[in-house]
Design an enzyme around this catalytic site. Sequence first.
Site, PDB file in Angstrom:
ATOM      1  N   GLU A   1     -11.327   0.490  68.228  1.00 60.47           N
ATOM      2  CA  GLU A   1     -10.635  -0.429  67.297  1.00 60.47           C
ATOM      3  C   GLU A   1      -9.979   0.316  66.138  1.00 60.47           C
ATOM      4  OE1 GLU A   1     -13.177  -3.731  66.203  1.00 60.47           O
ATOM      5  OE2 GLU A   1     -13.029  -4.566  68.219  1.00 60.47           O
TER       6      GLU A   1
ATOM      7  N   GLU B   1     -14.536  -5.197  75.175  1.00 61.10           N
ATOM      8  CA  GLU B   1     -15.398  -6.059  74.345  1.00 61.10           C
ATOM      9  C   GLU B   1     -14.930  -7.491  74.540  1.00 61.10           C
ATOM     10  OE1 GLU B   1     -16.278  -5.008  70.268  1.00 61.10           O
ATOM     11  OE2 GLU B   1     -16.086  -2.862  70.721  1.00 61.10           O
TER      12      GLU B   1
HETATM   13  O1  AHR Z   1     -19.446  -5.830  69.067  1.00 66.94           O
HETATM   14  C1  AHR Z   1     -19.514  -5.844  67.683  1.00 66.94           C
HETATM   15  C2  AHR Z   1     -18.328  -5.115  67.032  1.00 66.94           C
HETATM   16  O2  AHR Z   1     -17.171  -5.845  67.312  1.00 66.94           O
HETATM   17  C3  AHR Z   1     -18.005  -3.748  67.534  1.00 66.94           C
HETATM   18  O3  AHR Z   1     -18.744  -2.737  66.923  1.00 66.94           O
HETATM   19  C4  AHR Z   1     -16.561  -3.604  67.199  1.00 66.94           C
HETATM   20  O4  AHR Z   1     -15.888  -2.740  68.072  1.00 66.94           O
HETATM   21  C5  AHR Z   1     -16.041  -5.028  67.222  1.00 66.94           C
HETATM   22  O5  AHR Z   1     -15.331  -5.330  66.086  1.00 66.94           O
END
Ligand code: AHR
Length: 511
Positions: free
Chosen positions: A177, A295
Amino acid sequence: MKEAMHTAHLALTPSAVIGPINPRLYGSFLEHLGRAVYDGIHEPQHPTADADGFRTDVIELVKELGVTGVRYPGGNFVSGFQWEDSVGPREDRPRRLDLAWHSTETNQVGLHEFQAWLDAVGSELVLAVNLGTRGVAEALALLEYANHRAGTARAEQRIANGRTEPFGIRMWCLGNEMDGPWQVGHRTAEDYGTLAARTAQAMKMVDPDLELVVCGSSSSSMPTFGEWERVVLSHTYEDVEFISCHAYYENTGDLGAFLASGVDMDRFIESVVSTADHVKAVRSSDRTINISFDEWNVWYATRFENVDKITGVDNWPVAPRLLEDTYTVADAVVFGSLLISLLKHADRVTSASLAQLVNVIAPIMTEPGGPAWKQATFFPFAATSAHGRGVALAADVACETYRTERFGEVPLVDAVVTHDEAAGRYAVFAVNRATDGPTEFVLDLAALGTVAAGARLGVRVLADDDLDAANTLDHPDRVVLADLPYRREGDAVRVELPPVSWVEILVELPD
Ligand code: AHR
């Protein structure tokens, strides 16, 4: 008052192939965050702990969940992580500030321990490198440590630390990210694209067969979304295999919109595919970049921001309870629909990671010294991973639509079909978004020809009169998958889908 009754019709079409389902679609993600690692998978004092301190009750649940790979060690955590801290004798490992989650990292679980855990679970390691506070040199050092057989300083260090064989890690994430202002060391698309390209080129000088994931946007609502992908891929197109997508959804009070989260995920994927293919066209490249949706989940992130967030210059707890969302039936139905969206794009989403796995926005919860249990989201994932194999088939469902402020007209029912030829099985995964009554779902098996008559059927549903029902420490089995009755009429299978439900229909062909 009589309940509203909707109808939906789906003709199973074996020729409507979207693409092969890469087993990596059923990956997950485990970050050094909250109680995911410590007091999650690792609790040496727990009665079920193995010789390495890992809870075997959790290992069994992860196996049952059917997780094919695990992305590690972050997440936001990785952007401040020094991998060298987490290898070697445990007593020598430093404690460090973790700026991402305002916690203390003890480094008692590191690469070697995590690989041992993955070996017990039977999943692939997907390793992220730190491109927040670090760069090319540190990524190369980690790659040499992990994958080089012997005869160099880093390889010999690994051997001295007890691992003769290389880890053989194939898939690597180039940071996390990096578009997000919350990310330690976050960058512009130009800066990150340049760094990611240099890192990727250097890593591939070590091993050209590595599979590398460049960071896409943290969500499709980022102000830089679209342009970020274009710029980053313009730098990295020839050097990476994947671009990442991240998406989290929460119910902010508009249930109809929440249930339509899959529509947003569909659009997100299709936008990133278009952008990647645009860069391909501009470059006249013969490579195709696929998506690692590394994610995805339901996450009540606003609750974290407003309630759980840790602050204070002297307050850096070890393994605090963070992001421990309790998932309701409604959440799990949306979660199941996100899996449907991923499968509908199996031709381009060739890897994905459910974020996360244990305790932190997780399908598996644990209590220190106590039990481990399945959240409601456990069930759609386990069923889809077990049965959603082979190839994905498009499911053109004829049904009503409903209107949402956020997404416009949304189909009441969304579905995907999978065909696992080796297992002799078709699986239909469907979500009923109707909130006002059941939907009669008619599945037409005529295209299967004469074998349809001999097919064995199994229908299971996730639904409840109480949409807020959830599994908890006190009531760990409140929500389960239930068998759903069906009727066969010739080639048609009729199933009444309850309102707000996720359903799996298995069609097992005769030998
Ligand atoms: O999954 C929780 C967080 O969400 C992770 O660390 C990040 O990559 C995202 O913003």
